[in-house]
Design an enzyme around this catalytic site. Structure first.
Site, PDB file in Angstrom:
ATOM      1  CE1 TYR A 226      -1.195  18.171  32.827  1.00 13.30           C
ATOM      2  CE2 TYR A 226      -1.161  20.508  32.989  1.00 13.30           C
ATOM      3  CZ  TYR A 226      -0.739  19.466  32.413  1.00 13.30           C
ATOM      4  OH  TYR A 226       0.467  19.239  31.789  1.00 13.30           O
TER       5      TYR A 226
ATOM      6  N   GLY B 117       1.376  16.562  30.212  1.00  7.68           N
ATOM      7  CA  GLY B 117       1.319  16.690  28.535  1.00  7.68           C
ATOM      8  C   GLY B 117       0.382  15.608  28.286  1.00  7.68           C
TER       9      GLY B 117
END
Length: 516
Positions: free
Chosen positions: A56, A63
């Protein structure tokens, strides 16, 4: 510009350094340890970027779009895009000092070595601040969770040479032009760097730090004005005795009582309860000033503890850990900061309220123990300070609305991925307004109390030496004394500046010694 230099290391920063950079133009340098930490954490990010597994913020979207794996050839575009798309603020521009605090505090976290940002990006952040370039940041765009996203994005946009910024001369120009004029090369963001520049509580924290500095001055000023009002109302200083406050040992209460007692030392006005208008006790707004002022002081101390913890924090998502892991987390949630911002708005409103009650008492002939109505020169022909109290009352009413907590609210965003937010930026913005209003409220009480003290002196009663020093300094600052009605706004503005700049405290301390 202040030539003081702030060295940014790996372990956070201080409130004093934030104020020095934000308000006084202190220069910034990166420590050798910070540069080394930046380089080490970047090696970890580069290694992860080379792996096929998605990480990530390094090789994924953000998001609610985090499930998409981004191929290497698109990652630079990904980082540019997050900055451009998140720079979506609207409304009036945010003050220069707030933007400088915002950028400095983001640099503080970047320099910790927990973000994976390259040293040259951090150096560019320092160069932009040192050049006096201030990105244009707008009032609206932060929910106080995932950090102050839009405000920080506008700052990151400037680092890329895009968007608008204000130069050291105050002129707004395209950021690319300003960077070129100061010999600063725009950054080309790589994996994780765009995200790392946006994920922080830096805006709300910077505003908290500056509000605390301002409120320290205003609380000391309010102790002085409370003492002046007590004196003008011929009150008793016996309620300030240390032994009375020792049996209720809230620290701030004892500090405020001691401040007031030192201001009143040597007064010929106090203790006239059994004169022409006998009374057993003073009104709450006079007698309980140390309790109210003191409770506010204790709240400032608690807020300062929270600010200190946040100043020592590395707020980002994901973070680079010393063992080489890059882990997602929720440290960007602004709740700890948001709560104390709201708490400070509450105590500021109450301080303003008690100041206004004393002002009203000074102007009411039925409760002022012999002072003329509205402290007028010739009541009826002159209105005196009648409408000054109206202005003060309007400010107090506004303060009560500003005391409604922003952090009690939340609104979901990012397709319900970010489904609980702190609203800390909003709490900080309304606190700034509250602090501004509180300075005006304290200034009106000061203006009324000094006029009343001067009127008592005409009666042959001698004010305390510290009170005389306050009166003389205020008059020298342009706020005139008793007399026929005149254009009052300039006098009130002069009193406001006098209080806001700390000159009231500075005027009495040569007599009282340092006030807490």
């Amino acid at each position: 510009m202040d030539m003081h230099t702030v060295v940014v290391g790996t372990s956070g920063t201080t409130a004093e350094d934030v104020v020095a950079v934000a308000r006084h133009g202190a220069r910034i340098e990166l420590s050798t340890a910070a540069v080394d930490a930046l380089a080490a954490s970047r090696l970890i990010v580069d290694a992860l970027a080379a792996k096929p597994e998605p990480v990530y913020g390094v090789s994924t979207g953000f998001g609610a779009l985090a499930s998409r794996h981004i191929s290497p050839e698109l990652r630079a575009q990904l980082q540019r895009n997050i900055v451009r798309s998140h720079a979506a603020g609207m409304g009036p521009r945010v003050e220069r000092e707030v933007v400088r605090a915002l950028m400095f505090l983001r640099l503080k976290t970047v320099a910790s070595g927990h973000t994976g940002v390259r040293p040259e990006v951090a150096q560019t952040m320092a160069d932009v601040l040192n050049a006096g370039i201030t990105p244009v940041v707008h009032e609206y765009g932060s929910l106080g969770c995932s950090g102050d996203l839009a405000p920080l994005s506008h700052c990151a946009l400037t680092l890329m040479g895009e968007g608008d910024a204000e130069g050291p001369d105050g002129t707004v120009r395209p950021a690319g032009e300003l960077l070129a004029a100061h010999g600063i090369a725009p950054v080309e963001l790589r994996e994780k760097e765009g995200l790392a520049l946006l994920n922080g509580t830096d805006g709300m924290l910077g505003m908290l730090v500056m509000a605390l500095a301002d409120l320290r001055n205003l609380y000391a000023s309010a102790d002085i004005t409370a003492a002046l009002s007590l004196e003008a109302l011929l009150g008793t200083d016996k309620v300030l005795a240390p032994e009375l406050h020792a049996i209720r040992p809230h620290p701030g209460q004892g500090v405020s009582a001691d401040n007031m007692l030192r201001v009143l030392a040597g007064s010929g006005l106090t203790g006239h309860h059994q004169d022409d208008a006998p009374r057993v006790q003073d009104a709450y707004s006079v007698r309980c000033a140390p309790q109210v002022n003191g409770a506010g002081r204790d709240t400032l101390d608690y807020a300062a503890v929270v600010a200190g913890r946040e100043l020592a924090s590395s707020v980002d998502n994901p973070v680079v850990l010393p063992d080489g892991r890059v882990e997602s987390n929720g440290n960007f949630h602004g709740a700890p900061v948001a709560y104390v911002l709201d708490f400070l708005a509450i105590v500021a409103a109450d301080l303003g309220s008690i100041c206004e009650r004393r002002t009203d008492r000074l102007l009411d002939k039925n409760r002022s123990h012999g002072l003329p109505p509205f402290l007028a020169h010739d009541a009826g022909v002159d209105s005196g300070l009648m409408i000054a109290q109206y202005t003060q009352a309007a400010l107090v009413s506004e303060m009560k609305r500003l005391a409604v907590p922003a952090s009690a609210d939340s609104i979901p965003s990012s397709a319900m991925q970010e489904d609980h937010v702190s609203m800390g930026w909003s709490a900080a913005r309304k606190l700034r307004t509250a602090v501004d209003n509180l300075a005006r409220i304290v200034a009106v009480e000061l203006y009324a109390a000094t006029r009343a003290v001067e009127m008592r002196a005409v009666e042959g009663l001698t004010p305390a030496p510290a009170s005389q020093a306050a009166v003389a300094a205020l008059r020298a600052a342009g706020a005139q004394g008793p007399g026929p009605d005149r254009f009052l706004a300039p006098d009130l503005a002069a009193a406001d500046t006098f209080v806001r700049e700390g000159r009231l405290v500075a005027a009495v301390e040569p007599v009282t010694g340092p006030l807490a």
